[in-house]
Design a protein around this motif. Structure first.
Motif, short mmCIF file in Angstrom:
data_model
loop_
_atom_site.label_atom_id
_atom_site.label_comp_id
_atom_site.label_asym_id
_atom_site.label_seq_id
_atom_site.Cartn_x
_atom_site.Cartn_y
_atom_site.Cartn_z
N ASN A 1 -3.16 -4.45 -2.56
CA ASN A 1 -2.96 -3.47 -3.64
C ASN A 1 -2.13 -2.26 -3.21
OD1 ASN A 1 -4.83 -5.20 -4.73
ND2 ASN A 1 -6.14 -3.61 -5.57
N LEU A 2 -2.13 -1.95 -1.91
CA LEU A 2 -1.38 -0.77 -1.45
C LEU A 2 -0.25 -1.14 -0.49
CD1 LEU A 2 -0.81 2.21 -1.11
CD2 LEU A 2 -2.63 2.31 0.61
N ASN A 3 -0.58 -1.84 0.61
CA ASN A 3 0.45 -2.07 1.63
C ASN A 3 1.62 -2.88 1.06
OD1 ASN A 3 -1.26 -0.67 3.28
ND2 ASN A 3 -1.96 -2.44 4.46
N SER A 4 1.32 -3.95 0.33
CA SER A 4 2.42 -4.77 -0.19
C SER A 4 3.24 -3.99 -1.22
CB SER A 4 1.90 -6.07 -0.80
OG SER A 4 1.45 -5.89 -2.13
N VAL A 5 2.57 -3.09 -1.94
CA VAL A 5 3.29 -2.28 -2.95
C VAL A 5 4.30 -1.37 -2.25
CG1 VAL A 5 3.01 -0.42 -4.65
CG2 VAL A 5 1.47 -2.40 -4.69
N PHE A 6 3.84 -0.66 -1.22
CA PHE A 6 4.78 0.24 -0.53
C PHE A 6 5.93 -0.54 0.10
CE2 PHE A 6 6.42 2.22 3.34
CZ PHE A 6 7.07 3.29 2.75
N PHE A 7 5.62 -1.64 0.81
CA PHE A 7 6.71 -2.32 1.53
C PHE A 7 7.68 -3.03 0.58
CE2 PHE A 7 3.62 -1.77 5.05
CZ PHE A 7 4.43 -0.94 5.82
N LEU A 8 7.17 -3.54 -0.56
CA LEU A 8 8.11 -4.12 -1.54
C LEU A 8 8.97 -3.03 -2.17
CD1 LEU A 8 6.08 -6.94 -3.33
CD2 LEU A 8 8.09 -7.22 -1.88
N CYS A 9 8.36 -1.85 -2.44
CA CYS A 9 9.16 -0.71 -2.94
C CYS A 9 10.26 -0.37 -1.92
CB CYS A 9 8.30 0.54 -3.11
SG CYS A 9 7.25 0.54 -4.56
N GLN A 10 9.89 -0.34 -0.66
CA GLN A 10 10.86 0.04 0.38
C GLN A 10 12.02 -0.97 0.42
OE1 GLN A 10 9.72 -0.52 4.56
NE2 GLN A 10 10.14 1.65 4.87
N LEU A 11 11.67 -2.28 0.40
CA LEU A 11 12.70 -3.32 0.52
C LEU A 11 13.60 -3.33 -0.73
CD1 LEU A 11 10.29 -5.97 1.99
CD2 LEU A 11 12.40 -5.22 3.12
N ALA A 12 12.98 -3.27 -1.92
CA ALA A 12 13.78 -3.26 -3.15
C ALA A 12 14.54 -1.94 -3.27
CB ALA A 12 12.87 -3.46 -4.36
N GLY A 13 13.88 -0.85 -2.87
CA GLY A 13 14.51 0.47 -2.95
C GLY A 13 15.81 0.53 -2.15
N ARG A 14 15.83 -0.11 -0.98
CA ARG A 14 17.07 -0.11 -0.18
C ARG A 14 18.21 -0.75 -0.96
NH1 ARG A 14 13.87 -2.20 5.09
NH2 ARG A 14 13.14 -0.18 5.84
N GLU A 15 17.92 -1.87 -1.65
CA GLU A 15 18.95 -2.54 -2.46
C GLU A 15 19.37 -1.63 -3.62
OE1 GLU A 15 20.33 -5.57 -1.93
OE2 GLU A 15 19.12 -5.76 -0.10
N MET A 16 18.40 -1.00 -4.25
CA MET A 16 18.69 -0.17 -5.44
C MET A 16 19.48 1.08 -5.05
SD MET A 16 15.02 -0.57 -7.35
CE MET A 16 14.52 -2.10 -8.13
N ILE A 17 19.14 1.66 -3.91
CA ILE A 17 19.88 2.86 -3.45
C ILE A 17 21.35 2.47 -3.19
CG2 ILE A 17 20.13 4.46 -1.49
CD1 ILE A 17 16.98 4.47 -1.42
#
Ligand code: NAP
Length: 251
Positions: A115-131
């Motif tokens: 509920n927390l760790n996977s959420v942060f790390f998926l945000c980080q990985l997708a966020g890099r693409e989005m940035i």
């Protein structure tokens, strides 16, 4: 309606096999998006078919998101299949109901991992693409227990408070980069996750009595809010936790 149009957008939805995630995946496809459907064990042939019937594309990625080593491959497969990722909906979640004094260490860690760790790390990985692409929408699925303590679910409450916090932290960093990070806090929705509550007549009644709308939520109630937060309609919304709860939080 062009403000809400998702034609040409690529979305990734975790926990898309059933419940809230299934409705979200279908809602995004109805608004025009192609969708990567992440499931743990289920094979969501019905959803793939429904998305194809809408004239949209989908892929299915099976992965246990509590295994951090699997996460880069999920974003990688999505970008490989569709060329980009515009929308990430972190929806997968579990709940373990036992009183705090008896809460097993394994239950605590399982819930926090997914509920927390996977959420942060998926945000980080997708966020890099989005940035890199200068645009993107991330929607994390929070809960009423992002605001309240709940009963017998300490790990879940901790994870959902943290999801709200991570959403605000990322929103602050990425708003200026064209990436909006927000959350939706569903109220009490009829899914497998709440089966135990609905099976307990006293608990079920006390929950229903507090909902001004006079009914439990349905997964489809999340479609409109998620399309709004995935689309240009929400371009100036950053770090908001949107309650979709039939009025529960107002009571
Ligand atoms: P649900 O019906 O129990 O569905 C859970 C989903 O999560 C399924 O698609 C499941 O995939 C996936 N999942 C479970 N473990 C996973 C893992 N290890 N790796 C990857 N995916 C996994 O749940 P729901 O009620 O729709 O809840 C969805 C989200 O909304 C959760 O974050 C929940 O906390 C939140 N929420 C729900 C309510 C509510 O009233 N229902 C209220 C507030 C917030 P498989 O089918 O493959 O197992």
């Amino acid at each position: 309606m062009s403000l809400f149009d998702l034609t040409g957008k690529t979305a990734l939805v975790t926990g898309a096999s059933r419940g809230i995630g299934k409705a979200i995946a279908l809602g995004l496809a109805e608004a025009g998006a192609d969708v990567a459907l992440v499931t743990n064990q289920s094979s969501p042939a019905d959803i793939v078919q429904a998305i194809a019937a809408l004239g949209r594309k989908s892929i299915v990625i099976k992965a246990d998101l509590s295994d951090e080593s699997k996460l880069p491959g999920i974003i990688g497969q999505t970008v490989e299949a569709f060329g980009k990722i515009d929308i990430l909906v972190n929806n997968s979640g579990i709940i373990r109901r036992t009183p705090a004094a008896d809460h097993a260490s394994s239950d605590w860690h399982d819930v926090i991992n997914l509920n927390l760790n996977s959420v942060f790390f998926l945000c980080q990985l997708a966020g890099r693409e989005m940035i890199k692409q200068g645009s993107g929408k991330i929607i994390n699925i929070a809960s009423m227990l992002s605001f309240q303590g709940g009963i017998n679910v300490p790990g879940y409450t901790a994870s959902k408070h943290a999801v709200a916090g991570v959403t605000k932290a990322l929103a602050n960093e990425w708003a200026s980069k064209g990436v909006q990070v927000n959350a939706i806090a569903p109220g009490y929705i009829e899914t497998d996750n709440t089966e135990q509550l609905r099976a307990d007549p006293d608990r079920s009644k006390s929950i229903l009595d507090r909902i001004p709308a006079g009914r439990w939520g349905r997964p489809e109630d999340l479609k409109g809010p998620v399309v709004m937060l995935s689309s240009a309609a929400s371009d100036y919304m950053n770090g908001h936790v949107l309650c979709v709860d039939g009025g529960w939080m107002n009571r």
